[in-house]
Design a protein around this motif. Structure first.
Motif, PDB file in Angstrom:
ATOM      1  N   ASP A   1      -3.440   5.211   1.715  1.00 22.57           N
ATOM      2  CA  ASP A   1      -3.866   4.431   0.544  1.00 22.57           C
ATOM      3  C   ASP A   1      -5.549   4.099   0.934  1.00 22.57           C
ATOM      4  O   ASP A   1      -5.923   4.415   1.972  1.00 22.57           O
ATOM      5  CB  ASP A   1      -3.252   3.188   0.542  1.00 22.57           C
TER       6      ASP A   1
ATOM      7  N   CYS B   1      -6.408   1.982   3.456  1.00 20.36           N
ATOM      8  CA  CYS B   1      -5.829   2.128   4.828  1.00 20.36           C
ATOM      9  C   CYS B   1      -6.267   3.359   5.452  1.00 20.36           C
ATOM     10  O   CYS B   1      -6.855   4.160   4.713  1.00 20.36           O
ATOM     11  CB  CYS B   1      -4.242   2.362   4.653  1.00 20.36           C
TER      12      CYS B   1
ATOM     13  N   LYS C   1       0.759  -0.994  -0.163  1.00 19.64           N
ATOM     14  CA  LYS C   1      -0.057  -0.030   0.007  1.00 19.64           C
ATOM     15  C   LYS C   1       0.759   1.191   0.152  1.00 19.64           C
ATOM     16  O   LYS C   1       1.853   1.179   0.501  1.00 19.64           O
ATOM     17  CB  LYS C   1      -0.939   0.062   1.372  1.00 19.64           C
TER      18      LYS C   1
ATOM     19  N   ASN D   1       0.902   4.577   1.376  1.00 15.82           N
ATOM     20  CA  ASN D   1       0.420   5.745   2.432  1.00 15.82           C
ATOM     21  C   ASN D   1       1.388   6.786   2.466  1.00 15.82           C
ATOM     22  O   ASN D   1       2.718   6.691   2.686  1.00 15.82           O
ATOM     23  CB  ASN D   1       0.313   4.924   3.663  1.00 15.82           C
TER      24      ASN D   1
ATOM     25  N   LEU E   1      -4.559  -1.110   8.013  1.00 18.91           N
ATOM     26  CA  LEU E   1      -5.342  -1.800   7.189  1.00 18.91           C
ATOM     27  C   LEU E   1      -6.736  -1.736   7.522  1.00 18.91           C
ATOM     28  O   LEU E   1      -7.126  -1.940   8.609  1.00 18.91           O
ATOM     29  CB  LEU E   1      -4.958  -3.126   6.999  1.00 18.91           C
TER      30      LEU E   1
END
Length: 245
Positions: A89, A92, A42, A44, A215
């Motif tokens: 993300d 997330c 992911k 972020n 998550l």
């Protein structure tokens, strides 16, 4: 002193974030490989508008100077402005974000943080177009008007849990955490820092960011810290030298 922020640069650069090595080792030892691999796919992100330093030219009152209790040297006062943009993300969320400044000088006396904004959850940090910095170092942001009034009002309702550290020291910091009402830290956060700088010293500052990403599908969290290169903090070091805009 009223400062119009419309002239501030809009360009932003992305802070390089990475998990602490110790956390990665501990996660491998706790059989969390699947969650860790998923999280590491992911993106972020946290972006920062380059800090801008402006001179603080107002005469401080005697009570404020007495509260500061500065050493017996001449000091200049400057105001530092920046915006931190949290971009998790889609899969997330950020549970918390911490922004830290390190104030340094080549001389014996180091710069001192006099005031941090925001200081509490109610302080307005969205859509700010100007800032009024008073002679007692109070900071009053003036929110801008939005074409979409409903979205502007919605942004004004966003209140994170805010903690500040390091006032009257050389390592000021903000800690923003989610709440039951606002379940993630996301979007722009406007920051102001008033600093007393020794007049004869070459003073600098560096900015670092840390955060916790989670998550949304499973309860797995990943701490993130600013990645350090061989040259220190890339793009996050700047002189505490005021310049006019």
């Amino acid at each position: 002193m009223l400062i119009d922020l419309s002239a501030l640069p809009e360009n932003r650069f992305e802070v390089e974030l990475e998990p602490p090595e110790q956390f990665l080792e501990e996660s491998r030892g706790r059989d969390l490989q699947a969650e860790l691999r998923l999280m590491l796919t992911k993106r972020n992100r946290v972006a920062v508008r380059p800090p801008v330093v402006r001179p603080f030219t107002e005469l401080l009152d005697a009570d404020t100077l007495a509260q500061l209790d500065l050493p017996g040297h001449d000091y200049d006062f400057v105001t530092v402005f920046t915006t931190v943009d949290c971009r998790p993300d889609p899969a997330c969320q950020f549970n918390w974000l911490r922004v830290e400044f390190s104030l340094k000088s080549e001389e014996g006396s180091w710069p001192v943080a006099c005031r941090l904004f925001p200081e509490r959850a109610e302080d307005h940090v969205k859509r700010v177009h100007a800032v009024e910095v008073g002679t007692d170092l109070t900071i009053a942001p003036l929110p801008g008007l939005s074409v979409n009034h409903s979205s502007s009002m919605e942004a004004e309702r966003i209140h994170y849990r805010v903690m500040t550290f390091g006032r009257f020291g050389s390592d000021p910091a903000w800690h923003f955490a989610r709440t039951e009402v606002v379940p993630e830290v996301i979007g722009d956060i406007f920051l102001v820092l008033v600093v007393a700088v020794p007049a004869v010293a070459h003073a600098t500052a560096s900015l670092s960011v840390s955060a916790e990403a989670q998550l949304k599908s499973v309860p797995f969290t990943l701490p993130l810290i600013t990645k350090r290169s061989g040259n220190g903090l890339r793009g996050l070091d700047f002189p505490l030298c005021p310049r006019e805009l």
